[in-house]
Design a protein around this motif. Structure first.
Motif, mmCIF file in Angstrom:
data_model
loop_
_atom_site.group_PDB
_atom_site.id
_atom_site.type_symbol
_atom_site.label_atom_id
_atom_site.label_comp_id
_atom_site.label_asym_id
_atom_site.label_seq_id
_atom_site.Cartn_x
_atom_site.Cartn_y
_atom_site.Cartn_z
ATOM 1 N N THR A 116 10.802 -11.423 0.065
ATOM 2 C CA THR A 116 9.316 -11.889 0.350
ATOM 3 C C THR A 116 8.384 -11.614 -0.683
ATOM 4 N N ILE A 117 7.372 -12.655 -0.667
ATOM 5 C CA ILE A 117 6.090 -12.162 -1.590
ATOM 6 C C ILE A 117 4.950 -11.605 -0.554
ATOM 7 N N SER A 118 4.436 -10.612 -1.059
ATOM 8 C CA SER A 118 3.332 -9.892 -0.504
ATOM 9 C C SER A 118 1.978 -10.127 -1.312
ATOM 10 N N PHE A 119 0.966 -10.353 -0.193
ATOM 11 C CA PHE A 119 -0.285 -10.683 -0.804
ATOM 12 C C PHE A 119 -1.253 -9.464 -0.064
ATOM 13 N N LEU A 120 -1.944 -8.924 -0.975
ATOM 14 C CA LEU A 120 -3.098 -7.702 -0.849
ATOM 15 C C LEU A 120 -4.233 -8.372 -1.301
ATOM 16 N N SER A 121 -5.381 -7.994 -0.204
ATOM 17 C CA SER A 121 -6.876 -8.440 -0.390
ATOM 18 C C SER A 121 -7.542 -7.139 0.163
ATOM 19 N N THR A 122 -8.467 -6.762 -1.056
ATOM 20 C CA THR A 122 -9.267 -5.547 -0.495
ATOM 21 C C THR A 122 -10.746 -5.904 -0.369
ATOM 22 N N LEU A 123 -11.622 -4.991 -0.089
ATOM 23 C CA LEU A 123 -12.967 -5.245 0.145
ATOM 24 C C LEU A 123 -13.633 -4.488 -1.352
ATOM 25 N N ARG A 124 -12.826 -4.123 -2.095
ATOM 26 C CA ARG A 124 -13.515 -3.419 -3.369
ATOM 27 C C ARG A 124 -13.983 -4.546 -4.145
ATOM 28 N N THR A 125 -14.722 -4.194 -5.173
ATOM 29 C CA THR A 125 -15.618 -4.986 -5.883
ATOM 30 C C THR A 125 -14.550 -5.632 -6.955
ATOM 31 N N PRO A 126 -14.748 -7.130 -7.097
ATOM 32 C CA PRO A 126 -13.663 -7.643 -7.963
ATOM 33 C C PRO A 126 -13.625 -7.065 -9.434
ATOM 34 N N ILE A 127 -12.500 -7.561 -9.872
ATOM 35 C CA ILE A 127 -12.082 -6.965 -11.521
ATOM 36 C C ILE A 127 -11.957 -8.329 -12.206
ATOM 37 N N ASP A 128 -12.847 -8.392 -13.327
ATOM 38 C CA ASP A 128 -12.465 -9.554 -14.282
ATOM 39 C C ASP A 128 -11.248 -9.334 -14.984
ATOM 40 N N ILE A 129 -10.679 -10.349 -15.335
ATOM 41 C CA ILE A 129 -9.512 -10.352 -16.034
ATOM 42 C C ILE A 129 -9.664 -9.749 -17.201
ATOM 43 N N LYS A 130 -8.824 -8.698 -17.789
ATOM 44 C CA LYS A 130 -8.931 -8.182 -19.124
ATOM 45 C C LYS A 130 -7.599 -7.955 -19.258
ATOM 46 N N MET A 131 -6.837 -8.367 -20.270
ATOM 47 C CA MET A 131 -5.368 -7.925 -20.714
ATOM 48 C C MET A 131 -5.046 -6.523 -20.643
ATOM 49 N N GLY A 132 -4.221 -5.858 -20.393
ATOM 50 C CA GLY A 132 -3.876 -4.481 -20.494
ATOM 51 C C GLY A 132 -4.797 -3.443 -19.720
ATOM 52 N N VAL A 133 -5.552 -4.145 -18.980
ATOM 53 C CA VAL A 133 -6.600 -3.220 -18.077
ATOM 54 C C VAL A 133 -6.189 -3.617 -16.677
ATOM 55 N N THR A 134 -6.086 -4.975 -16.290
ATOM 56 C CA THR A 134 -6.148 -5.325 -14.934
ATOM 57 C C THR A 134 -4.659 -5.229 -14.321
ATOM 58 N N ILE A 181 1.353 -9.693 8.855
ATOM 59 C CA ILE A 181 0.048 -9.353 8.212
ATOM 60 C C ILE A 181 -0.421 -8.551 9.278
ATOM 61 N N GLN A 182 -1.275 -7.340 8.340
ATOM 62 C CA GLN A 182 -1.449 -6.080 8.863
ATOM 63 C C GLN A 182 -2.592 -5.548 8.060
ATOM 64 N N TRP A 183 -3.081 -4.230 8.454
ATOM 65 C CA TRP A 183 -4.084 -3.425 7.668
ATOM 66 C C TRP A 183 -3.118 -2.837 6.668
ATOM 67 N N ALA A 184 -3.497 -2.775 5.571
ATOM 68 C CA ALA A 184 -2.842 -2.087 4.393
ATOM 69 C C ALA A 184 -3.076 -0.636 4.175
ATOM 70 N N ASP A 185 -4.266 0.010 4.760
ATOM 71 C CA ASP A 185 -4.287 1.196 4.739
ATOM 72 C C ASP A 185 -5.067 1.784 5.966
ATOM 73 N N PRO A 186 -5.155 3.082 6.247
ATOM 74 C CA PRO A 186 -6.046 3.512 7.425
ATOM 75 C C PRO A 186 -7.252 3.289 7.390
ATOM 76 N N ALA A 187 -7.998 2.879 6.130
ATOM 77 C CA ALA A 187 -9.552 2.915 6.409
ATOM 78 C C ALA A 187 -9.833 1.579 6.630
ATOM 79 N N LYS A 188 -8.708 0.393 6.858
ATOM 80 C CA LYS A 188 -8.945 -0.829 7.095
ATOM 81 C C LYS A 188 -10.065 -1.486 6.166
#
Length: 173
Positions: free
Chosen positions: A58-76, A37-44
Motif C-alpha cells: 500500500t501507499i500511506s498518506f499523512l496530513s498534519t495540522l502543523r505549520t507547513p515546511i518549505d522544500i529545502k533539500m537535506g532538511v525536509t 483512514i484514521q487518526w494518526a496520533d492520540p492528539a488527533k
C-alpha cells in the motif's frame, strides 16, 4: 529456523497538504483503492490513510495540522517515523514480514548489528519496528495482525477530511 530478512514491500508514506485531493488522485489516476483512514496520533492533529497498490503493498498518506515546511533539500526529509516533513516528501519506507516471530527475529538481528531499533509497537492492525538506515532514512518493518479491514476506516477521520459517503464508497471501490 525463523527467516531473518525482509520478504516484500509493505508501504511507503507521503505527507500531504490535502488528504482528500491526494486520495482522489491516487484512486482516479492510478487506480488504487482506499483501505484505511484514521487518526494518526492520540492528539488527533494528524490523519493517515492507506491505499492498496496490490495484495501485499500500500501507499500511506499523512496530513498534519502543523505549520507547513518549505522544500529545502537535506532538511525536509524525515529522520524517523515521527518527524514532520513537507507534503510530497517520503515519510518512511516500510518492509513486510509474514509473522510476529519473523518481526522479532529481524528486530534482534538489527539490534545485534548495533542499530537502535524501537518496537515492536502494536498499532491495532499491525505490529511494527522502527530504525534508521543510511543517511538517517526512517525505516520500518511490519506484520499485519488482522484481516478485518473495516477496522482501518475510522468514521471521525472520514468526516474530518470532508469525504461524503458517496466519495468514501467510490474510493473503496
Amino acid at each position: 529456523m525463523t527467516q531473518q530478512r525482509v520478504n516484500d514491500f509493505s508501504h511507503f508514506e507521503l505527507n500531504c497538504s490535502n488528504m482528500k485531493k491526494s486520495l482522489g488522485y491516487f484512486s482516479d489516476v492510478l487506480g488504487m483503492t482506499l483501505v484505511s483512514i484514521q487518526w494518526a496520533d492520540p492528539a488527533k492533529n494528524a490523519v493517515r490513510a492507506f491505499m492498496r497498490m496490490n495484495d501485499r503493498a500500500t501507499i500511506s498518506f499523512l496530513s498534519t495540522l502543523r505549520t507547513p515546511i518549505d522544500i529545502k533539500m537535506g532538511v525536509t526529509h524525515s529522520k524517523n517515523a515521527a518527524d514532520n516533513t513537507r507534503a510530497g516528501t517520503l515519510q518512511h519506507t516500510a518492509f513486510n514480514v509474514d509473522s510476529i516471530e519473523e518481526l522479532l527475529a529481524l528486530r534482534d538481528r538489527i539490534r545485534a548489528k548495533g542499530v537502535h531499533c524501537l518496537g515492536p509497537m502494536d498499532h491495532g492492525f499491525c505490529h511494527s519496528i522502527y530504525f534508521a538506515g543510511p543517511d538517517d532514512i526512517a525505516l520500518e518493518i511490519s506484520t499485519t495482525t488482522t484481516d478485518d479491514m473495516a477496522k482501518w476506516i475510522v468514521p471521525s477521520v472520514v468526516d474530518y477530511i470532508g469525504l461524503t459517503n458517496d466519495e468514501l464508497e467510490r474510493l473503496k471501490a
